[in-house]
Write an enzyme that holds these catalytic residues in place. Structure first.
Site, PDB file in Angstrom:
ATOM      1  N   TYR A  53       5.756 -20.268  10.517  1.00  0.00           N
ATOM      2  CA  TYR A  53       5.105 -19.001  10.539  1.00  0.00           C
ATOM      3  C   TYR A  53       5.558 -18.087  11.584  1.00  0.00           C
ATOM      4  CZ  TYR A  53       1.355 -20.717   7.358  1.00  0.00           C
ATOM      5  OH  TYR A  53       0.503 -21.431   6.348  1.00  0.00           O
ATOM      6  N   GLY A 238      -3.970 -10.612  -2.139  1.00  0.00           N
ATOM      7  CA  GLY A 238      -4.586  -9.521  -2.316  1.00  0.00           C
ATOM      8  C   GLY A 238      -4.805  -8.669  -3.622  1.00  0.00           C
ATOM      9  N   LEU A 240      -6.474 -10.162  -5.889  1.00  0.00           N
ATOM     10  CA  LEU A 240      -7.927 -10.214  -6.283  1.00  0.00           C
ATOM     11  C   LEU A 240      -8.984  -9.397  -5.760  1.00  0.00           C
ATOM     12  CD1 LEU A 240      -8.091 -14.115  -7.083  1.00  0.00           C
ATOM     13  CD2 LEU A 240      -8.443 -12.450  -8.801  1.00  0.00           C
ATOM     14  N   GLY A 242      -8.443  -6.558  -6.160  1.00  0.00           N
ATOM     15  CA  GLY A 242      -8.183  -4.911  -7.021  1.00  0.00           C
ATOM     16  C   GLY A 242      -7.460  -4.015  -6.495  1.00  0.00           C
ATOM     17  N   LYS A 243      -6.943  -4.118  -5.213  1.00  0.00           N
ATOM     18  CA  LYS A 243      -6.446  -2.950  -4.508  1.00  0.00           C
ATOM     19  C   LYS A 243      -4.860  -2.412  -5.200  1.00  0.00           C
ATOM     20  CE  LYS A 243      -4.006  -5.309  -0.741  1.00  0.00           C
ATOM     21  NZ  LYS A 243      -3.860  -5.421   0.576  1.00  0.00           N
TER      22      LYS A 243
END
Length: 345
Positions: A53, A238, A240, A242-243
């Protein structure tokens, strides 16, 4: 916040875990430290990172997340935090990590642990995970096993023996898997029993409303073998939240890194997200609350790994722990799933 013994005899972890893959790419060190402080204040004691990462993975930011976490950890009582990190496996084109990485063999696992300990500024790692199988497996949006892609790999017994040495030396305290499949979990479990080798206490796999593949085989395996699920991507990058329904260019990894997260570009994703978002609103919830509460309270989820790029997002994600889906809501979720099963495995 609830706390559970991971895998029955692993570390005692909070039911929500803070993931750090954005630290060093989308988040600065100061922002990462603010997120860590916020999570700890709200009862989270479990932090997850990895040697590869920040994400998306690239040479310039490799190890940045561990370094940021390590600098934060240096000013806290070490025993107050359960720290998890992961060793990158081969076959992902990460040539900047240990020159390959070549394998999950003894030399590579030792080098990976030593590097993580330096960056994390600690003498031990609470949970050390194999980031993905070394053997041929469909991963990260691939969905078909192809025996034609078989290759040489480190035997699972040899991987366990290498981990056993690191456990004996006190460099790591518990071991786990990530992105594993039923056959792999069973092999690790069986060899541990037969040979007195370290038992895997967890597997970190994707699990969300768009990807419930874990339920088909791994749920039984993990229950019977006492392997806890660390569920990642509960918001499906992201989607889910809804953006992206109204604004495909909304701020987030999907817009920031074109081509990243291809599993969520599949044609069945949007209609499923639309159905879940509409269901959430009918029940007076935000799409984020629906998606997170569903994962948080599944019987087989030991801890859910959440990530954020802003404190406001983190606060919303943590607050969603208090939402308990009703039996009626779960029935409606399953009805949608029957018509939109696993569009992003």
């Amino acid at each position: 916040m609830e706390y559970r013994l991971l895998g029955g005899d692993g570390p005692r972890v909070s039911a929500v875990c803070l993931g750090t893959m954005t630290f060093g790419e989308q988040n600065t060190e100061a922002e990462g430290h603010a997120q860590l402080d916020c999570a700890i204040e709200r009862g989270v004691n479990f932090i997850d990172t990895a040697e590869m990462y920040a994400i998306p993975a690239r040479a310039e930011t490799s190890g940045a997340s561990e370094t940021i976490v390590g600098n934060w950890l240096a000013r806290r009582p070490r025993e107050s935090v359960v720290l998890a990190t992961k060793a990158a496996g081969p076959a992902r084109g990460l040539g900047w990590i240990r020159g390959g990485p070549l394998a999950l063999d003894r030399a590579n696992l030792r080098a990976a642990v030593e590097g993580s300990l330096r960056r994390l500024r600690t003498e031990y790692i609470d949970l050390y995970q194999l980031h993905w199988p070394e053997r041929n497996q469909p991963l990260f949006g691939q969905w078909q096993y192809d025996p034609g892609k078989e290759r040489e790999c480190t035997p699972i017994r040899a991987q366990l023996e290498a981990l056993a040495e690191l456990l004996e030396e006190g460099k790591i305290r518990h071991v786990g898997l990530s992105n594993e499949h039923p056959w792999g979990v069973m092999q690790f479990a069986q060899l541990a029993k037969e040979s007195g080798l370290p038992r895997m206490v967890s597997t970190q796999n994707a699990y969300n409303l768009l990807n419930r593949v874990f339920e088909y085989g791994l749920a039984e395996v993990c229950h019977r073998e006492r392997v806890g699920l660390l569920a990642y991507s509960p918001l499906a990058f992201g989607h889910l939240s809804g953006k992206y329904l109204d604004d495909p260019a909304a701020p987030g990894r999907v817009a920031a890194f074109p081509g990243f997260g291809q599993r969520y570009a599949k044609p069945g994703v949007r209609p499923a997200v639309e159905a879940y978002a509409a269901l959430a609103r009918r029940h007076g919830l935000t799409p984020t609350q629906l998606a997170l509460s569903f994962v948080y309270h599944r019987w087989f989820v030991a801890s859910t790994i959440i990530g954020a790029t802003t404190l406001a997002q983190l606060e919303e994600n943590l607050a969603a722990w208090a939402v308990r889906p009703s039996a009626d809501l779960l029935e409606e979720i399953d009805a949608i799933h029957q018509c939109n099963a696993n569009p992003a495995p």
